[in-house]
Design a protein around this motif. Sequence first.
Motif, PDB file in Angstrom:
ATOM      1  N   LEU A 165       0.837  -1.199   0.000  1.00 27.13           N
ATOM      2  CA  LEU A 165       0.000   0.000   0.000  1.00 27.13           C
ATOM      3  C   LEU A 165       0.871   1.248   0.000  1.00 27.13           C
ATOM      4  N   GLU A 166       0.444   2.190  -0.757  1.00 23.49           N
ATOM      5  CA  GLU A 166       1.185   3.459  -0.807  1.00 23.49           C
ATOM      6  C   GLU A 166       0.348   4.525  -0.141  1.00 23.49           C
ATOM      7  N   ILE A 167       0.359   4.505   1.159  1.00 27.47           N
ATOM      8  CA  ILE A 167      -0.467   5.493   1.865  1.00 27.47           C
ATOM      9  C   ILE A 167       0.369   6.196   2.919  1.00 27.47           C
ATOM     10  N   MET A 168       1.657   6.337   2.617  1.00 26.33           N
ATOM     11  CA  MET A 168       2.543   6.807   3.665  1.00 26.33           C
ATOM     12  C   MET A 168       2.686   8.327   3.737  1.00 26.33           C
ATOM     13  N   ASP A 169       1.903   9.037   2.960  1.00 23.59           N
ATOM     14  CA  ASP A 169       1.921  10.491   3.120  1.00 23.59           C
ATOM     15  C   ASP A 169       1.515  10.802   4.553  1.00 23.59           C
ATOM     16  N   VAL A 185       4.347  11.386  15.319  1.00 25.20           N
ATOM     17  CA  VAL A 185       5.640  11.652  15.924  1.00 25.20           C
ATOM     18  C   VAL A 185       6.092  10.469  16.763  1.00 25.20           C
ATOM     19  N   THR A 186       5.148   9.893  17.469  1.00 20.29           N
ATOM     20  CA  THR A 186       5.544   8.858  18.424  1.00 20.29           C
ATOM     21  C   THR A 186       5.757   7.495  17.772  1.00 20.29           C
ATOM     22  N   MET A 187       5.210   7.273  16.617  1.00 24.70           N
ATOM     23  CA  MET A 187       5.350   5.945  16.016  1.00 24.70           C
ATOM     24  C   MET A 187       6.534   5.935  15.054  1.00 24.70           C
ATOM     25  N   ARG A 203       5.525   1.786  11.833  1.00 25.02           N
ATOM     26  CA  ARG A 203       4.417   2.223  10.980  1.00 25.02           C
ATOM     27  C   ARG A 203       4.387   1.393   9.705  1.00 25.02           C
ATOM     28  N   ARG A 204       5.575   1.079   9.215  1.00 23.50           N
ATOM     29  CA  ARG A 204       5.636   0.271   8.000  1.00 23.50           C
ATOM     30  C   ARG A 204       5.045  -1.126   8.263  1.00 23.50           C
ATOM     31  N   VAL A 205       5.407  -1.668   9.411  1.00 23.30           N
ATOM     32  CA  VAL A 205       4.869  -2.987   9.762  1.00 23.30           C
ATOM     33  C   VAL A 205       3.350  -2.920   9.899  1.00 23.30           C
ATOM     34  N   LEU A 206       2.875  -1.858  10.503  1.00 25.27           N
ATOM     35  CA  LEU A 206       1.426  -1.706  10.676  1.00 25.27           C
ATOM     36  C   LEU A 206       0.737  -1.629   9.318  1.00 25.27           C
ATOM     37  N   SER A 230      -2.953   8.414  11.364  1.00 23.73           N
ATOM     38  CA  SER A 230      -1.781   9.241  11.093  1.00 23.73           C
ATOM     39  C   SER A 230      -1.318   9.104   9.650  1.00 23.73           C
ATOM     40  N   ALA A 231      -1.759   8.062   8.994  1.00 25.90           N
ATOM     41  CA  ALA A 231      -1.448   7.932   7.563  1.00 25.90           C
ATOM     42  C   ALA A 231      -2.523   8.660   6.763  1.00 25.90           C
TER      43      ALA A 231
END
Lengths: 193, 266
Positions: A111-115, A123-125, A130-133, B54-55
């Motif tokens: 998935l390309e939703i990393m914006d 900030v905290t993650m 986040r990538r794993v999530l 957050s995404a």
Amino acid sequence: MHTIAVTRPHWQTESDDRALAAAARDGDRSAYAVLIARYRGMAFAYSLAALGNREEAEDAAQDAFVQAYSAMPRFDPNRAEWAAWFMRIVRNRCRDGLRRRKTRRPAEMPLEIMDEAPGPEAVTMADDRRRVLMQAVAALPEAQRVPLLLHYAGGKTRVEIAHALGVPESTIIGRLAGGLKTLRRRFGGEGLI
Amino acid sequence: MNLVCTCVRRRLAALAASGADIEPTSWLARHLAACSDCSRERRALASLAGHLSSARLPEPDEQAFAAAVWQKVDALPAPIHRAAWWQSPGLLAAAAGACALALWMAREPAGVGVAAPPHGPVSTARAGGAAGTVASISPASRPKADLLTTPPPAPVPQAKKPATSGSRAPVIPKLRPGLNPATARPRRMLASAGSATAGSTVAWSDWGSYYEQKGDYRSAAYAYGMAHSEKRDPTTAFAYGRASEASGDLASAMDRYAAVLEQDGG
Ligand SMILES: [Zn+2]
């Protein structure tokens, strides 16, 4: 206890749509341009959530508008909601995309939703977590993944998603809950969340 | 984890998904205040939702997106701004699937040679045994063409009709002598003949199949159009499109193929 709003989504104003669709059917391109502007976001968001790839999603959303435009002579604004009719075309187009992928490209697209949106969670993650999530989200069944992404990452309301998917709002809530539970199970033991 | 906690956990995910608040005086709120495990679970779900929020899904560029749509629209064959069905992989896939289905449905039972043309009523055919059966569709029995959103082309040049017994009503040719109509007719005819309009002894789809085999695609398209007006299913829509395409009516064919997709999914 709690109440669930049953309002019509802001992107779907039926009376306007009906007039616009009727005008577009009669060849008014500017009317169809308004429909494109109005439904572009949902069509693309749905396609991206379903297909997981930006380029494919843009293609699918555009194709759906083209297909809808070509089929406009058969659309009767007095008998069907344009939004529901159009989103069905979007869903079918995405389904075709997934079908083709199964035969031509078996590898799962990330998935390309990393914006990133600014906020405390961002900030905290850490990036790797986040990538794993997001990989876990991508691995969810489509029925859970699409509502989850449209709602949390796409900012769509449950009512909007229900209209877009052609299912009751309660179904969307159930799918969201199922997705959350799956992710929680997946990450609960690893202390990621 | 006791039974109450199990119930609470189930409820928490639904609450998180619905975005609803927990009423402070409810049993759920009381349990959460007393049970640290469930309370931690609730925080974890909230945290998970926060991470997901957050995404952001990217959004397409408004101008570029609209321009691409219009470019694709303008690339469609003029003057009808419609896509050729074979240019759409989705429609092509649907067409292939429907074609396979149509072939499967039209297959002959073992031991029967050439496909039998449409013929008399099921009851007559069954009672008639090996005797040839003659039937006709009277003009009055035909469903109104205006049932269709897009009227099918005018039917059946007389020269290409099957042999007629009267001045107007076409009569289906007799079956080959010695052939048992009950087994000779395609299975779908047995199933669909009952749904034909009163007085019409042969289903429209079978007329379509008959004319298609004869190479009279205009008549076939008309018949399939009638069948489609009676029963809107993907198979009939596809047959309608196929016959329309073969008859040179690409616009109607593309509409029909699009209808296949619409009826197929959603
Ligand atoms: Zn508990």
